[in-house]
Design a protein around this motif. Structure first.
Motif, mmCIF file in Angstrom:
data_model
loop_
_atom_site.group_PDB
_atom_site.id
_atom_site.type_symbol
_atom_site.label_atom_id
_atom_site.label_comp_id
_atom_site.label_asym_id
_atom_site.label_seq_id
_atom_site.Cartn_x
_atom_site.Cartn_y
_atom_site.Cartn_z
ATOM 1 N N GLY B 16 34.903 -23.866 136.417
ATOM 2 C CA GLY B 16 34.192 -22.684 135.938
ATOM 3 C C GLY B 16 34.217 -22.495 134.425
ATOM 4 N N LYS B 17 34.342 -23.601 133.696
ATOM 5 C CA LYS B 17 34.317 -23.517 132.226
ATOM 6 C C LYS B 17 33.014 -22.948 131.703
ATOM 7 C CE LYS B 17 34.926 -27.739 131.234
ATOM 8 N NZ LYS B 17 35.459 -28.238 132.493
ATOM 9 N N THR B 18 31.911 -23.510 132.190
ATOM 10 C CA THR B 18 30.613 -23.104 131.671
ATOM 11 C C THR B 18 30.331 -21.644 132.036
ATOM 12 O OG1 THR B 18 29.813 -25.359 131.777
ATOM 13 C CG2 THR B 18 28.146 -23.648 131.719
ATOM 14 N N THR B 19 30.637 -21.278 133.262
ATOM 15 C CA THR B 19 30.471 -19.889 133.691
ATOM 16 C C THR B 19 31.311 -18.958 132.816
ATOM 17 O OG1 THR B 19 30.167 -20.660 135.939
ATOM 18 C CG2 THR B 19 30.730 -18.339 135.666
ATOM 19 N N LEU B 24 31.856 -14.904 128.715
ATOM 20 C CA LEU B 24 32.565 -14.385 127.532
ATOM 21 C C LEU B 24 31.585 -14.178 126.379
ATOM 22 C CD1 LEU B 24 36.005 -16.239 127.387
ATOM 23 C CD2 LEU B 24 35.456 -13.969 128.262
ATOM 24 N N GLY B 25 30.653 -15.105 126.224
ATOM 25 C CA GLY B 25 29.653 -14.965 125.161
ATOM 26 C C GLY B 25 28.864 -13.677 125.319
ATOM 27 N N LYS B 33 29.436 -7.932 118.988
ATOM 28 C CA LYS B 33 29.888 -9.035 118.141
ATOM 29 C C LYS B 33 28.725 -10.000 117.933
ATOM 30 C CE LYS B 33 34.041 -7.473 118.076
ATOM 31 N NZ LYS B 33 34.516 -6.815 116.847
ATOM 32 N N ARG B 34 28.713 -10.651 116.773
ATOM 33 C CA ARG B 34 27.739 -11.723 116.534
ATOM 34 C C ARG B 34 28.353 -13.006 117.087
ATOM 35 N NH1 ARG B 34 27.690 -11.388 110.310
ATOM 36 N NH2 ARG B 34 29.871 -11.057 110.860
ATOM 37 N N VAL B 35 27.651 -13.617 118.055
ATOM 38 C CA VAL B 35 28.242 -14.712 118.817
ATOM 39 C C VAL B 35 27.302 -15.915 118.878
ATOM 40 C CG1 VAL B 35 29.222 -15.398 121.052
ATOM 41 C CG2 VAL B 35 29.411 -13.009 120.302
ATOM 42 N N VAL B 36 27.857 -17.102 118.696
ATOM 43 C CA VAL B 36 27.110 -18.318 119.010
ATOM 44 C C VAL B 36 27.940 -19.128 120.001
ATOM 45 C CG1 VAL B 36 27.964 -19.498 116.911
ATOM 46 C CG2 VAL B 36 25.955 -20.387 118.111
ATOM 47 N N VAL B 37 27.290 -19.579 121.064
ATOM 48 C CA VAL B 37 27.969 -20.432 122.038
ATOM 49 C C VAL B 37 27.426 -21.853 121.881
ATOM 50 C CG1 VAL B 37 28.472 -18.590 123.681
ATOM 51 C CG2 VAL B 37 26.343 -19.848 123.897
ATOM 52 N N ILE B 38 28.337 -22.819 121.888
ATOM 53 C CA ILE B 38 27.945 -24.221 121.697
ATOM 54 C C ILE B 38 28.272 -24.994 122.969
ATOM 55 C CG2 ILE B 38 28.282 -26.321 120.337
ATOM 56 C CD1 ILE B 38 29.261 -24.573 118.027
ATOM 57 N N ASP B 39 27.274 -25.680 123.499
ATOM 58 C CA ASP B 39 27.509 -26.557 124.647
ATOM 59 C C ASP B 39 27.929 -27.925 124.118
ATOM 60 O OD1 ASP B 39 27.525 -28.036 126.954
ATOM 61 O OD2 ASP B 39 25.582 -27.312 127.685
ATOM 62 N N PHE B 231 35.756 -10.710 133.318
ATOM 63 C CA PHE B 231 35.291 -11.369 132.091
ATOM 64 C C PHE B 231 35.203 -10.377 130.932
ATOM 65 C CE2 PHE B 231 33.411 -14.650 135.064
ATOM 66 C CZ PHE B 231 34.194 -15.695 134.616
ATOM 67 N N ARG B 232 34.794 -9.151 131.225
ATOM 68 C CA ARG B 232 34.719 -8.142 130.150
ATOM 69 C C ARG B 232 36.111 -7.821 129.605
ATOM 70 N NH1 ARG B 232 30.685 -6.263 133.596
ATOM 71 N NH2 ARG B 232 31.955 -4.632 134.535
ATOM 72 N N ASN B 233 37.113 -7.791 130.504
ATOM 73 C CA ASN B 233 38.490 -7.548 130.045
ATOM 74 C C ASN B 233 38.969 -8.668 129.112
ATOM 75 O OD1 ASN B 233 38.688 -5.230 131.540
ATOM 76 N ND2 ASN B 233 39.791 -6.176 133.247
ATOM 77 N N ILE B 234 38.673 -9.904 129.511
ATOM 78 C CA ILE B 234 39.089 -11.039 128.678
ATOM 79 C C ILE B 234 38.395 -10.945 127.313
ATOM 80 C CG2 ILE B 234 39.107 -13.554 128.451
ATOM 81 C CD1 ILE B 234 38.976 -13.606 131.604
ATOM 82 N N ALA B 235 37.109 -10.606 127.343
ATOM 83 C CA ALA B 235 36.344 -10.512 126.089
ATOM 84 C C ALA B 235 36.922 -9.437 125.169
ATOM 85 C CB ALA B 235 34.873 -10.221 126.395
ATOM 86 N N ARG B 236 37.404 -8.345 125.761
ATOM 87 C CA ARG B 236 38.013 -7.292 124.921
ATOM 88 C C ARG B 236 39.255 -7.806 124.213
ATOM 89 N NH1 ARG B 236 36.885 -3.222 128.725
ATOM 90 N NH2 ARG B 236 39.048 -3.161 129.415
ATOM 91 N N GLY B 237 40.077 -8.559 124.947
ATOM 92 C CA GLY B 237 41.275 -9.151 124.332
ATOM 93 C C GLY B 237 40.902 -10.143 123.247
#
Lengths: 104, 254
Positions: B16-19, B24-25, B33-39, B231-237
């Motif tokens: 579940g890495k990609t998920t 999180l992105g 937050k300004r976010v870029v995700v890289i595959d 996932f939202r909790n992890i993103a807050r941390g």
């Protein structure tokens, strides 16, 4: 061997599959982390047996040896070596045997 | 210094890495937050389809590294969140097309304009893993409560420590609470006993994750989803850069 390991890792008959998973993982990860696969473990066991046999008479042909995970940074290498209560051959005879082995 | 590079990795594939990266992105973007995700999984492009951006790819990571496109040309803006971008993986090349130094350079450029650069690492411990690891400030390891995934996570934790890139942090994904209660699945406590890393998220197994991927709208966008909440909790941390441990989160009532 399995009896010894069972006592070491607290195995019981009522073990759940999750407990089995945890026990097996803790066992295998100790080996993974120090890069000591089972075949090398066997080789080490035989050498330890040879060394101990030089000083005491080991009962039986095998010893039980296991790596035990522990709480802190240090893991334990635990060996269980059954030896005879009385020496059946004089020490000199054992040493002579060793010399014979070396010559052969 | 600017933005923070967060690499999501695992060792074993299919945990579940990609998920996790996609969610999180999106969750970080929801926190403004300004976010870029890289595959970074070159040759096996996936993050685009999970995020619903697969039809808008013109240039990819390898085009940027090899100078055929500027970074801005390869960044795909998310439909819903204008401060969220994706740099897709190349589909027709292999991992040797990018070097660890390329990734460091790219991320250093991106740090100037983004708060978070999330890297979706490929499975395995070879070139692609090293590419994803090289620029990382934070490393999140995704695993499942299964013997194979936990063993591979331990291997990856060892490699990260050997490279002085740690401390790695752990996300336990696809936890089936009914199985844990029956004693047929490793619990979060079991996994933290086995792996010497901080657990920063427990994501329950959730059928909604599959349907969310099907539609390209990651589950964290569903307010009533339990996995989305995780996932939202992890993103807050992550956003606070504190990465609260799960035991602390429980105390805080998350």
């Amino acid at each position: 061997m399995s009896n010894f390991l069972g006592r070491l890792f607290g195995r019981s008959k009522e073990e759940s599959s999750a407990q089995a998973a945890k026990r097996r993982l803790q066992f295998v990860l100790v080996h993974d982390r120090i890069n000591l696969p089972p075949d090398l473990m066997t080789a080490m066991k035989e050498e330890i047996l040879q060394v101990i046999s030089k000083y005491v008479q080991v009962a039986g042909e095998s010893i039980d040896i296991a790596l035990k995970p522990s709480e802190g940074d240090i893991n334990l290498l635990i060996a269980e070596v059954p030896f005879a209560k009385t020496l059946s051959t004089p020490r000199g005879a054992l040493e002579d045997n060793d010399d014979d082995d070396l010559d052969a | 210094m600017g933005g923070r590079v967060v690499t999501v990795t695992s060792g074993k594939g299919g945990v579940g890495k990609t998920t996790t990266t996609a969610n999180l992105g999106l969750a970080l973007a929801r926190l403004d937050k300004r976010v870029v995700v890289i595959d970074a999984d070159i040759g096996l492009r996936n993050l685009d389809i999970v995020m619903g951006l697969e039809n808008r790819i013109v240039y990819d990571l390898v085009d940027v590294v090899e100078g055929r496109a500027k970074v801005k040309q390869a960044m795909i803006k998310h439909k819903q969140f204008p401060d969220l971008y994706l740099i897709p993986a190349a589909q027709t090349r292999d991992k040797s097309a990018v070097s660890p130094a390329d990734m460091v350079q790219l991320c250093n450029d991106l740090r100037k304009e983004f708060d978070f650069i999330l890297i979706d690492s490929p499975a395995g411990i070879e070139r692609g893993f090293r590419n994803a690891m090289a620029p990382a400030d934070d490393i999140l390891i995704v695993t499942n409560p299964e013997v194979s995934a936990v063993r591979d996570a331990d291997r990856v934790i060892g490699l990260i420590e050997a490279e002085n890139k740690g401390p790695a942090r752990l996300i336990l994904n696809r936890v089936k609470m009914d199985l844990v209660r029956k004693g047929d699945m490793l619990s979060a406590d079991d996994v933290t006993d086995i792996l010497a890393v901080k657990l920063i998220g427990i994501v329950p197994d959730d059928e909604a994750v599959v349907s969310a991927s099907n539609s390209g709208t990651p589950v964290t966008l569903q307010d009533n989803s339990r996995s989305g909440q995780a996932f939202r909790n992890i993103a807050r941390g992550c956003a606070a850069r504190t990465y609260l441990s799960c035991s602390l989160m429980r105390k805080a009532g998350c």
